[in-house]
Design a protein around this motif. Structure first.
Motif, PDB file in Angstrom:
ATOM      1  N   ASP A   1       0.814  -1.222   0.000  1.00  0.00           N
ATOM      2  CA  ASP A   1       0.000   0.000   0.000  1.00  0.00           C
ATOM      3  C   ASP A   1       0.848   1.273   0.000  1.00  0.00           C
ATOM      4  OD1 ASP A   1      -2.058  -1.782   0.129  1.00  0.00           O
ATOM      5  OD2 ASP A   1      -2.910  -1.067   2.020  1.00  0.00           O
ATOM      6  N   THR A   2       2.112   1.139   0.437  1.00  0.00           N
ATOM      7  CA  THR A   2       2.990   2.308   0.454  1.00  0.00           C
ATOM      8  C   THR A   2       3.624   2.538  -0.913  1.00  0.00           C
ATOM      9  OG1 THR A   2       3.480   1.930   2.794  1.00  0.00           O
ATOM     10  CG2 THR A   2       4.974   3.392   1.637  1.00  0.00           C
ATOM     11  N   ARG A   3       3.747   1.451  -1.676  1.00  0.00           N
ATOM     12  CA  ARG A   3       4.426   1.515  -2.974  1.00  0.00           C
ATOM     13  C   ARG A   3       3.897   2.618  -3.905  1.00  0.00           C
ATOM     14  NH1 ARG A   3       7.491  -3.117  -5.286  1.00  0.00           N
ATOM     15  NH2 ARG A   3       8.182  -2.188  -7.204  1.00  0.00           N
ATOM     16  N   PRO A   4       2.569   2.740  -4.049  1.00  0.00           N
ATOM     17  CA  PRO A   4       2.064   3.832  -4.905  1.00  0.00           C
ATOM     18  C   PRO A   4       2.392   5.225  -4.360  1.00  0.00           C
ATOM     19  CG  PRO A   4       0.306   2.259  -4.402  1.00  0.00           C
ATOM     20  CD  PRO A   4       1.485   1.843  -3.603  1.00  0.00           C
ATOM     21  N   LEU A   5       2.464   5.330  -3.034  1.00  0.00           N
ATOM     22  CA  LEU A   5       2.798   6.626  -2.442  1.00  0.00           C
ATOM     23  C   LEU A   5       4.268   6.947  -2.690  1.00  0.00           C
ATOM     24  CD1 LEU A   5       0.902   6.204   0.964  1.00  0.00           C
ATOM     25  CD2 LEU A   5       0.117   7.431  -1.071  1.00  0.00           C
ATOM     26  N   LEU A   6       5.112   5.909  -2.614  1.00  0.00           N
ATOM     27  CA  LEU A   6       6.529   6.093  -2.932  1.00  0.00           C
ATOM     28  C   LEU A   6       6.672   6.514  -4.392  1.00  0.00           C
ATOM     29  CD1 LEU A   6       8.099   2.903  -1.255  1.00  0.00           C
ATOM     30  CD2 LEU A   6       8.407   5.263  -0.495  1.00  0.00           C
TER      31      LEU A   6
ATOM     32  N   ALA B   1      14.461  -0.855  -5.914  1.00  0.00           N
ATOM     33  CA  ALA B   1      15.259  -1.583  -6.898  1.00  0.00           C
ATOM     34  C   ALA B   1      14.894  -3.064  -6.925  1.00  0.00           C
ATOM     35  CB  ALA B   1      16.744  -1.409  -6.603  1.00  0.00           C
ATOM     36  N   THR B   2      14.474  -3.614  -5.772  1.00  0.00           N
ATOM     37  CA  THR B   2      14.047  -5.017  -5.744  1.00  0.00           C
ATOM     38  C   THR B   2      12.754  -5.121  -4.953  1.00  0.00           C
ATOM     39  OG1 THR B   2      15.416  -5.367  -3.791  1.00  0.00           O
ATOM     40  CG2 THR B   2      16.361  -6.056  -5.880  1.00  0.00           C
ATOM     41  N   ASP B   3      12.090  -6.273  -5.118  1.00  0.00           N
ATOM     42  CA  ASP B   3      10.829  -6.518  -4.432  1.00  0.00           C
ATOM     43  C   ASP B   3      11.128  -7.290  -3.141  1.00  0.00           C
ATOM     44  OD1 ASP B   3       8.403  -7.346  -3.536  1.00  0.00           O
ATOM     45  OD2 ASP B   3       7.785  -8.330  -5.398  1.00  0.00           O
ATOM     46  N   PRO B   4      10.792  -6.733  -1.983  1.00  0.00           N
ATOM     47  CA  PRO B   4      11.128  -7.417  -0.726  1.00  0.00           C
ATOM     48  C   PRO B   4      10.423  -8.758  -0.574  1.00  0.00           C
ATOM     49  CG  PRO B   4       9.697  -5.544  -0.298  1.00  0.00           C
ATOM     50  CD  PRO B   4      10.071  -5.482  -1.743  1.00  0.00           C
ATOM     51  N   GLU B   5       9.318  -8.963  -1.306  1.00  0.00           N
ATOM     52  CA  GLU B   5       8.590 -10.239  -1.186  1.00  0.00           C
ATOM     53  C   GLU B   5       9.404 -11.380  -1.791  1.00  0.00           C
ATOM     54  OE1 GLU B   5       6.088 -10.166   0.730  1.00  0.00           O
ATOM     55  OE2 GLU B   5       5.590  -8.035   0.631  1.00  0.00           O
ATOM     56  N   SER B   6      10.171 -11.072  -2.842  1.00  0.00           N
ATOM     57  CA  SER B   6      10.925 -12.140  -3.498  1.00  0.00           C
ATOM     58  C   SER B   6      12.411 -12.105  -3.143  1.00  0.00           C
ATOM     59  CB  SER B   6      10.743 -12.056  -5.014  1.00  0.00           C
ATOM     60  OG  SER B   6      11.119 -10.775  -5.471  1.00  0.00           O
TER      61      SER B   6
ATOM     62  N   LEU C   1      17.404  -7.038   3.165  1.00  0.00           N
ATOM     63  CA  LEU C   1      16.672  -6.254   4.158  1.00  0.00           C
ATOM     64  C   LEU C   1      16.912  -4.759   3.956  1.00  0.00           C
ATOM     65  CD1 LEU C   1      17.254  -8.504   7.282  1.00  0.00           C
ATOM     66  CD2 LEU C   1      15.244  -8.396   5.800  1.00  0.00           C
ATOM     67  N   ILE C   2      17.934  -4.440   3.159  1.00  0.00           N
ATOM     68  CA  ILE C   2      18.172  -3.051   2.792  1.00  0.00           C
ATOM     69  C   ILE C   2      17.956  -2.962   1.288  1.00  0.00           C
ATOM     70  CG2 ILE C   2      19.819  -1.145   2.700  1.00  0.00           C
ATOM     71  CD1 ILE C   2      21.209  -2.266   5.123  1.00  0.00           C
ATOM     72  N   ILE C   3      17.022  -2.156   0.881  1.00  0.00           N
ATOM     73  CA  ILE C   3      16.642  -2.091  -0.530  1.00  0.00           C
ATOM     74  C   ILE C   3      16.945  -0.704  -1.080  1.00  0.00           C
ATOM     75  CG2 ILE C   3      14.677  -2.227  -2.112  1.00  0.00           C
ATOM     76  CD1 ILE C   3      13.605  -4.454  -0.471  1.00  0.00           C
ATOM     77  N   ALA C   4      17.781  -0.704  -2.100  1.00  0.00           N
ATOM     78  CA  ALA C   4      18.107   0.564  -2.750  1.00  0.00           C
ATOM     79  C   ALA C   4      16.901   1.017  -3.575  1.00  0.00           C
ATOM     80  CB  ALA C   4      19.323   0.376  -3.653  1.00  0.00           C
ATOM     81  N   THR C   5      16.892   2.281  -3.940  1.00  0.00           N
ATOM     82  CA  THR C   5      15.831   2.782  -4.816  1.00  0.00           C
ATOM     83  C   THR C   5      16.471   3.473  -6.013  1.00  0.00           C
ATOM     84  OG1 THR C   5      15.642   5.014  -3.877  1.00  0.00           O
ATOM     85  CG2 THR C   5      14.429   3.250  -2.755  1.00  0.00           C
TER      86      THR C   5
ATOM     87  N   VAL D   1      17.865   7.819  -1.286  1.00  0.00           N
ATOM     88  CA  VAL D   1      16.770   7.199  -0.535  1.00  0.00           C
ATOM     89  C   VAL D   1      16.927   5.678  -0.560  1.00  0.00           C
ATOM     90  CG1 VAL D   1      14.266   6.862  -0.356  1.00  0.00           C
ATOM     91  CG2 VAL D   1      15.147   9.076  -1.122  1.00  0.00           C
ATOM     92  N   ARG D   2      16.863   5.054   0.611  1.00  0.00           N
ATOM     93  CA  ARG D   2      16.855   3.587   0.684  1.00  0.00           C
ATOM     94  C   ARG D   2      15.748   3.139   1.622  1.00  0.00           C
ATOM     95  NH1 ARG D   2      21.972   1.794   4.593  1.00  0.00           N
ATOM     96  NH2 ARG D   2      21.172   2.858   6.437  1.00  0.00           N
ATOM     97  N   LEU D   3      15.372   1.866   1.475  1.00  0.00           N
ATOM     98  CA  LEU D   3      14.327   1.294   2.315  1.00  0.00           C
ATOM     99  C   LEU D   3      14.944   0.235   3.212  1.00  0.00           C
ATOM    100  CD1 LEU D   3      11.684   0.641  -0.510  1.00  0.00           C
ATOM    101  CD2 LEU D   3      12.064   2.760   0.780  1.00  0.00           C
TER     102      LEU D   3
END
Ligand code: ATP
Ligand code: MG
Length: 223
Positions: free
Chosen positions: A25-30, A38-43, A47-51, A56-58
């Motif tokens: 639900d946050t993805r569209p707001l991002l 850069a990657t999908d945390p589900e797959s 634990l650190i996801i670049a953008t 900005v990182r997640l």
């Protein structure tokens, strides 16, 4: 000599999110703020996801750990459910925005056929299983009800079915999970949605970096 690490040297804005519905639900707001993970945390197991934005990182953490990461400044921003925030002290957190995502209700539920109102009138001391000890204790105290709270970390629906409790306090959206377990909601405690949270010190000291992100989220929510 100090070791250099690509992880600790990051000098931009870190946003803490949990997998599942908060991330979805946050993805569209991002995206509306120009941020694409850069990657999908589900797959991915990262634990650190670049953008797409180098500044900005997640970070992906348990839903209930999001306020802690933000409180201590390990993340500058985060998205957390009001249910989780109500269990946290709120210390060190600025909560500028209701994102109106992951909406549900915090409710009291009992097995179908259990007469909750009659139990209240009799003054029965109910055993209530929940992950939400603070919200539940405030709710029952406000009603003048004496209850024994049992702390659980998940699958609250199972408690009344196994005799662990008479009632539960849990989040309900469609009611499908309650129904599947022959439970019924008997009391609405409050409406829940997810909030944007900001580390207070980051908000004060890095306003020029963080305020534009908050504004972009605000704009996306009100669209
Ligand atoms: P964990 O799985 O790490 O123990 P969790 O089960 O609380 O954490 P989620 O189920 O992803 O994690 O819930 C994250 C947030 O989404 C909750 O804190 C709440 O605000 C919201 N949420 C939970 N259940 C629902 C629901 N049924 N419908 C809508 N939003 C919900
Ligand atoms: Mg869950």
């Amino acid at each position: 000599m100090s070791l250099s690490s690509p992880f600790s040297e990051f000098n931009g804005v870190t946003i803490a999110l949990s997998k599942g519905r908060i991330f979805d639900d946050t993805r569209p707001l991002l995206a509306a703020a120009g941020i694409e993970p850069a990657t999908d945390p589900e797959s991915s197991r990262e634990l650190i996801i670049a953008t797409n934005r180098p500044d900005v990182r997640l970070v992906i953490v348990r839903a209930s750990d999001v306020p802690t990461y933000v409180q201590y400044g390990a993340a500058d921003l985060g998205v957390a459910g009001l249910d989780v925030l109500l269990e946290h002290s709120g210390e060190g957190l600025y909560q500028p925005l209701d994102l109106q995502i992951a909406r549900c209700k915090l409710m009291v539920a009992v097995p179908e056929g259990f007469d909750y109102q009659a139990a209240i009138v009799r003054g029965s001391r109910l055993r209530v299983a929940t992950k939400y000890i603070r919200s539940a204790s405030e709710h029952f105290a406000a009603k003048g009800m004496q209850v024994d709270l049992i702390k659980l970390y998940g699958s609250m629906e199972l408690a009344p079915l196994t005799g662990l409790g008479d009632a539960i306090v849990d989040l309900v959206s469609s009611g499908g999970t309650l129904k599947a377990n022959r439970l019924q909601a008997v009391e609405h405690i409050r409406d829940i949605s997810s909030r944007l949270i900001v580390n207070i010190a980051a908000w004060k000291l890095q306003r020029e970096r963080i305020a534009p992100l908050v504004e972009a989220f605000k704009h996306a929510v009100n669209k």
